[in-house]
Design an enzyme around this catalytic site. Structure first.
Site: not given
Ligand code: GDP
Length: 424
Positions: A40, A12
């Site tokens: 994701h 995440d």
């Molecule tokens: P992954 O499994 O590593 O892709 O991560 P997830 O998608 O589960 O969690 C990352 C969350 O953070 C998602 O809701 C993204 O939209 C959000 N996100 C990613 N980068 C950023 C950022 O720089 N700022 C904010 N506020 N949210 C972000």
């Protein structure tokens, strides 16, 4: 050239966003491990999506998406996901499925669910997607490879063998209904029908693409600390989450992986059980969870509230090292803008002494965080596009973390969208 996008922490970290962003310059995006147990979240011009199986490059029409041999392929979930993005206006993606990928069967999901119930309070916090039983079977050599769908004779014989073995466990350990070979065969026939148009030798396809100088992205799931060898065993996932495994799970030469972009989150979050040294609780945690990510830190697959903590330099330095990081993408920095002061875990205390190296699980469980407090920047940094424009305390936070982890932060993400990125 091949670039891997992987996580340094517990998952995440925002790998989906970084992959979606880098995919603009890529020709092929490959998922190389894991299954539909993690997700994701991606925000782009089509809307907001939670992907579990599809690579995060499916939103461009110039890319090919590959489900590599290392993936735990849940065929109904894959097709449901394709349908859901197409229904939301995304053009039908070009998808290839490795003929060597193995399939998650309905009994893997049942066995996962029964085992979690049996373990009750001592469970691993499985998402009950069948991933652990799937990988157990793969290595016990009783899994079903996609290629086997096309050999009816041996398939018929194998379903009988698999049922015999699974039924002993179903009857005597779980006291549940038994599997029937004809039902299993029907399930496999259904999968064959669905997947047949997409199946090919994806490692040969990737080999040719490398010769042609194509840009390839390998997209990891979860992060270093969930790796079965190098993570917090046994509270880990069942396939390797490391960039090195990308070579195996995609079937590409290891020396072709030139860039390893390790995604690191500006604070910590984790799902499932296991030691989490910098974890915070109560109102402090609730507030960070509420403000975190894009609309709160809740699992993309399960909706479970994530466990929250401050940035952990010990775990992240290790997580980056074990990935073989060339670049760090530092994400969700914007979320910390509400804090007057930002605590950071800079070391672990073990029996009255400070340690800086991430230990094995039994030792980790005895560690306490050593906290250093940095000043906050108290403003919204979303929309900023150059590093110099960031508030001074925000830059100081980035530079402090960079020094602590010892790997270059070349990208800072300050929002969930594709363009919310600052290159350094
Ligand atoms: P992954 O499994 O590593 O892709 O991560 P997830 O998608 O589960 O969690 C990352 C969350 O953070 C998602 O809701 C993204 O939209 C959000 N996100 C990613 N980068 C950023 C950022 O720089 N700022 C904010 N506020 N949210 C972000």
């Amino acid at each position: 050239m091949i670039t891997a996008v992987v996580g340094a922490n517990w998952g995440d970290e925002g790998k989906g966003k970084i992959t979606d962003m880098l995919a603009e310059q890529a020709d092929i995006i490959v998922r190389f491990q894991g299954g539909a147990n993690a997700g994701h979240t991606i925000v782009n011009n089509y809307g907001k999506f939670a992907l579990h199986t599809l690579p995060s490059g499916v939103f461009y029409d110039h890319t090919t998406s590959i489900i590599g041999n290392g993936v735990a392929l849940n065929i109904p979930v894959l097709f449901k996901e394709i349908k859901s993005i197409v229904d939301q206006g995304v053009p039908m993606p070009k998808i290839l499925v490795s003929d060597r990928a193995q399939m998650v069967m309905s009994y893997h999901i049942l066995l996962d669910t029964y085992e979690e119930a049996r373990l009750a309070g001592k469970s691993f916090g499985s998402t009950k997607s069948g991933i652990a039983p799937f990988y157990s079977d793969k290595y016990a050599k009783i899994g079903f490879q996609v290629s086997e769908l096309f050999d009816e004779e041996s398939l018929k014989e194998k379903v009988v063998r698999v049922c015999e073995q699974k039924n002993v466990i179903l009857e005597h350990l779980y006291h549940k209904p038994l599997l029937k070979p004809e039902e299993l065969l029907a399930e496999l026939h259904e999968y064959k029908e669905m997947v047949a148009p997409y199946v090919c030798d994806t490692s040969a396809y990737l080999w040719n693409a490398i010769q042609e100088g194509k840009n390839i992205l390998l997209e990891g799931q979860l992060g270093s600390l969930k790796d079965p060898d190098h993570g917090i065993y046994p509270m880990v996932t069942s396939s390797s989450t490391l960039a090195a495994y990308g070579a195996i799970g995609a079937g590409v030469p290891p020396y072709e992986i030139k860039k390893i972009v390790t995604v690191v989150k500006a604070y910590s979050s984790a799902v499932g059980a296991g030691a989490f040294v910098s974890e915070i609780f109560g109102e402090e945690a609730d507030e960070l969870r509420r403000r975190g990510g894009d609309g709160g830190e809740f699992g993309a697959t399960t909706g479970r509230p994530r466990r929250m903590g401050w940035f952990d330099c010990v775990a992240t330095r290790y997580g980056c090292r074990i990935q073989g990081t060339t670049d760090v993408a530092f994400t969700v920095l914007d979320v910390l803008g509400y804090l007057d002061e930002i605590p950071v875990c800079v070391g672990y205390e073990l029996d009255g002494k400070e340690i800086k190296d991430f230990p094995t699980t039994t030792v980790l469980e005895k560690c306490k965080p050593i906290i250093e407090v940095l000043p906050g920047w108290k403003c919204d940094i979303r929309g900023i596009r150059t590093y110099e424009e960031l508030p001074e305390n925000c830059r100081k936070y980035v530079e402090f973390i960079e020094k602590q982890i010892g790997f270059p932060i070349t990208m800072v993400s300050n929002g969930p969208g594709r363009n919310d990125i600052i290159y350094r």
